[in-house]
Design a protein around this motif. Structure first.
Motif, PDB file in Angstrom:
ATOM      1  N   GLU A 107       0.828  -1.202   0.000  1.00 21.69           N
ATOM      2  CA  GLU A 107       0.000   0.000   0.000  1.00 21.69           C
ATOM      3  C   GLU A 107       0.867   1.259   0.000  1.00 21.69           C
ATOM      4  O   GLU A 107       0.624   2.202  -0.761  1.00 21.69           O
ATOM      5  N   GLU A 108       1.879   1.262   0.839  1.00 19.87           N
ATOM      6  CA  GLU A 108       2.791   2.410   0.913  1.00 19.87           C
ATOM      7  C   GLU A 108       3.528   2.623  -0.403  1.00 19.87           C
ATOM      8  O   GLU A 108       3.733   3.760  -0.842  1.00 19.87           O
ATOM      9  N   LEU A 109       3.903   1.534  -1.038  1.00 19.38           N
ATOM     10  CA  LEU A 109       4.685   1.591  -2.264  1.00 19.38           C
ATOM     11  C   LEU A 109       3.868   2.102  -3.446  1.00 19.38           C
ATOM     12  O   LEU A 109       4.375   2.870  -4.275  1.00 19.38           O
ATOM     13  N   TYR A 110       2.614   1.701  -3.531  1.00 15.93           N
ATOM     14  CA  TYR A 110       1.805   2.018  -4.707  1.00 15.93           C
ATOM     15  C   TYR A 110       0.976   3.289  -4.574  1.00 15.93           C
ATOM     16  O   TYR A 110       0.792   4.020  -5.550  1.00 15.93           O
ATOM     17  N   LEU A 111       0.446   3.528  -3.405  1.00 15.52           N
ATOM     18  CA  LEU A 111      -0.504   4.626  -3.230  1.00 15.52           C
ATOM     19  C   LEU A 111       0.148   5.811  -2.515  1.00 15.52           C
ATOM     20  O   LEU A 111       1.159   5.665  -1.850  1.00 15.52           O
ATOM     21  N   GLY A 112      -0.415   6.973  -2.671  1.00 16.68           N
ATOM     22  CA  GLY A 112       0.151   8.170  -2.045  1.00 16.68           C
ATOM     23  C   GLY A 112       0.847   9.065  -3.056  1.00 16.68           C
ATOM     24  O   GLY A 112       1.053   8.717  -4.219  1.00 16.68           O
TER      25      GLY A 112
ATOM     26  N   ARG B  50       3.908  10.053  -3.492  1.00 18.15           N
ATOM     27  CA  ARG B  50       5.163   9.606  -4.092  1.00 18.15           C
ATOM     28  C   ARG B  50       5.147   8.109  -4.400  1.00 18.15           C
ATOM     29  O   ARG B  50       6.188   7.485  -4.588  1.00 18.15           O
ATOM     30  N   GLY B  51       3.949   7.543  -4.486  1.00 16.86           N
ATOM     31  CA  GLY B  51       3.808   6.134  -4.789  1.00 16.86           C
ATOM     32  C   GLY B  51       4.032   5.846  -6.267  1.00 16.86           C
ATOM     33  O   GLY B  51       4.124   6.756  -7.100  1.00 16.86           O
ATOM     34  N   LEU B  52       4.121   4.572  -6.587  1.00 12.35           N
ATOM     35  CA  LEU B  52       4.391   4.179  -7.970  1.00 12.35           C
ATOM     36  C   LEU B  52       3.314   4.660  -8.926  1.00 12.35           C
ATOM     37  O   LEU B  52       3.613   5.071 -10.060  1.00 12.35           O
ATOM     38  N   ILE B  53       2.072   4.619  -8.501  1.00 10.03           N
ATOM     39  CA  ILE B  53       0.986   5.042  -9.386  1.00 10.03           C
ATOM     40  C   ILE B  53       1.099   6.521  -9.709  1.00 10.03           C
ATOM     41  O   ILE B  53       0.872   6.950 -10.849  1.00 10.03           O
ATOM     42  N   ALA B  54       1.494   7.315  -8.729  1.00 10.32           N
ATOM     43  CA  ALA B  54       1.631   8.755  -8.958  1.00 10.32           C
ATOM     44  C   ALA B  54       2.845   9.088  -9.812  1.00 10.32           C
ATOM     45  O   ALA B  54       2.850  10.090 -10.532  1.00 10.32           O
ATOM     46  N   ARG B  55       3.881   8.250  -9.781  1.00 12.06           N
ATOM     47  CA  ARG B  55       5.152   8.584 -10.423  1.00 12.06           C
ATOM     48  C   ARG B  55       5.456   7.798 -11.697  1.00 12.06           C
ATOM     49  O   ARG B  55       6.404   8.130 -12.414  1.00 12.06           O
ATOM     50  N   ALA B  56       4.682   6.771 -11.981  1.00 13.84           N
ATOM     51  CA  ALA B  56       4.987   5.927 -13.134  1.00 13.84           C
ATOM     52  C   ALA B  56       4.747   6.647 -14.454  1.00 13.84           C
ATOM     53  O   ALA B  56       3.922   7.568 -14.546  1.00 13.84           O
ATOM     54  N   LYS B  57       5.471   6.205 -15.487  1.00 16.64           N
ATOM     55  CA  LYS B  57       5.286   6.729 -16.835  1.00 16.64           C
ATOM     56  C   LYS B  57       3.893   6.371 -17.350  1.00 16.64           C
ATOM     57  O   LYS B  57       3.357   5.317 -17.028  1.00 16.64           O
ATOM     58  N   ALA B  58       3.332   7.219 -18.172  1.00 14.07           N
ATOM     59  CA  ALA B  58       2.021   6.944 -18.758  1.00 14.07           C
ATOM     60  C   ALA B  58       2.061   5.615 -19.512  1.00 14.07           C
ATOM     61  O   ALA B  58       3.002   5.340 -20.261  1.00 14.07           O
ATOM     62  N   GLY B  59       1.048   4.770 -19.281  1.00 10.86           N
ATOM     63  CA  GLY B  59       0.961   3.502 -19.975  1.00 10.86           C
ATOM     64  C   GLY B  59       1.813   2.396 -19.395  1.00 10.86           C
ATOM     65  O   GLY B  59       1.884   1.300 -19.965  1.00 10.86           O
ATOM     66  N   ALA B  60       2.456   2.652 -18.262  1.00 14.95           N
ATOM     67  CA  ALA B  60       3.330   1.642 -17.657  1.00 14.95           C
ATOM     68  C   ALA B  60       2.520   0.501 -17.053  1.00 14.95           C
ATOM     69  O   ALA B  60       1.339   0.648 -16.721  1.00 14.95           O
ATOM     70  N   TYR B  61       3.193  -0.647 -16.922  1.00 23.90           N
ATOM     71  CA  TYR B  61       2.595  -1.831 -16.320  1.00 23.90           C
ATOM     72  C   TYR B  61       3.157  -2.014 -14.916  1.00 23.90           C
ATOM     73  O   TYR B  61       4.370  -1.962 -14.713  1.00 23.90           O
ATOM     74  N   LEU B  62       2.266  -2.241 -13.963  1.00 22.48           N
ATOM     75  CA  LEU B  62       2.641  -2.417 -12.561  1.00 22.48           C
ATOM     76  C   LEU B  62       2.262  -3.831 -12.153  1.00 22.48           C
ATOM     77  O   LEU B  62       1.077  -4.192 -12.170  1.00 22.48           O
ATOM     78  N   ILE B  63       3.256  -4.640 -11.786  1.00 23.45           N
ATOM     79  CA  ILE B  63       3.029  -6.057 -11.499  1.00 23.45           C
ATOM     80  C   ILE B  63       3.447  -6.332 -10.058  1.00 23.45           C
ATOM     81  O   ILE B  63       4.640  -6.396  -9.745  1.00 23.45           O
TER      82      ILE B  63
END
Length: 293
Positions: A78-83, A85-98
């Motif tokens: 949860e900490e890693l993905y949301l928030g 500075r999380g991955l969802i906020a910082r990932a490139k457009a169209g990126a895949y998160l596994i």
């Protein structure tokens, strides 16, 4: 997106007992590998071989086309993905998160929905097979998420596993892993009791194992962890502390569905006793200590 080696930057977060081997397979396949883990020294070998180190998950996210995570607990996911500075906020457009962590099905759905709102593709893809399966690329990978996203990342998953199945929509991978952990939990009780019984009867447990592992009693735990128990090797292929976490998730999910799981409840209580005796950092086969001591 085309997941061709040499044309795709892959991020890997969580360089642990299994993650290190999994990340190395990605690198050996020719992908540009980017890594982050809380204990930087765990990634030294990968960096020495050519992986790119990042100081934060956010920095890694902005550089990668696909990101694989293999961390400890749902709270870490949860900490890693949301928030902010999380991955969802910082990932490139169209990126895949596994996310390959064994985590909560409910959290997997939240991540999927949040990712979709940002134009990202999230999959929950927990694994089974332990350290041996990770080293030998024989992991079973249970995937939840959209079919198109699964098809896109399948070449990547095939670098780490041999049995890769999309189980359904978001959260389905995590639910399948709970089925896996429930089956293992009761099976480990049987493996430990069988070896304890063989020794109490004055038999050679190695000889007994040779007879029963190829019959109806056969299982992955019996063939792979039974010899470790007999040899007194209780080092982790999968940590006791993480197995307790998984059983807790399964018990909570079962309760929500109105399903009684008495075998799982017993196994969880015994593993908690094992944790209290100081074996949280040992492998799941250390359950045998409850009989040996």
């Amino acid at each position: 997106m085309n997941m061709k080696p040499g044309e795709t930057a892959i991020g890997f977060i969580g360089i642990g007992v299994m993650g290190k081997s999994m990340a190395e397979h990605i690198r050996q396949a020719g992908y540009e590998l980017h890594v982050y883990t809380r204990t930087a020294a765990k990634a030294d070998e990968l960096v020495h071989r050519g992986a790119v180190w990042h100081e934060t998950p956010a920095d890694l996210a902005s550089a990668c086309d696909a990101i694989i995570t293999m961390v400890g607990y749902p709270k870490d996911v949860e900490e890693l993905y949301l928030g902010e500075r999380g991955l969802i906020a910082r990932a490139k457009a169209g990126a895949y998160l596994i996310d390959m962590t064994t985590s909560s099905p409910i959290l997997a759905k939240r991540i999927h929905e949040a990712a979709a709102r940002k134009g990202l593709y999230a999959l929950d893809a927990p694994v089974s097979g332990g350290d041996i399966g990770a080293r030998e690329r024989r992991l079973s990978i249970m995937v939840g998420g959209d079919q198109e996203a699964f098809d896109a990342v399948l070449p990547l998953l095939q670098r780490m596993g041999a049995n890769i199945v999309r189980q359904g929509g978001a959260g389905a991978g995590q639910h399948t892993k709970m089925c896996n952990q429930i089956a293992i939990a009761s099976n480990m009780l049987g493996v430990c009791e069988a070896i304890a019984y063989a020794e109490a009867a004055g038999l050679d447990p190695n000889t007994v194992l040779g007879s029963i592992e190829s019959g109806a009693a056969g299982s992955w735990s019996l063939s792979n962890l039974g010899p470790r128990i007999i040899a007194g090797n209780f080092e982790p292929g999968f940590y006791v502390k993480h197995f307790i976490k998984d059983m807790g998730i399964a018990l909570e999910a079962a309760k929500e569905m109105g399903l009684d799981t008495p075998g799982l409840k017993l196994a969880e209580s015994l593993y908690r006793q094992l944790e209290e005796k100081g074996y949280a950092e040992k492998g799941t086969q250390a359950l045998y200590k409850l009989w040996a001591e």
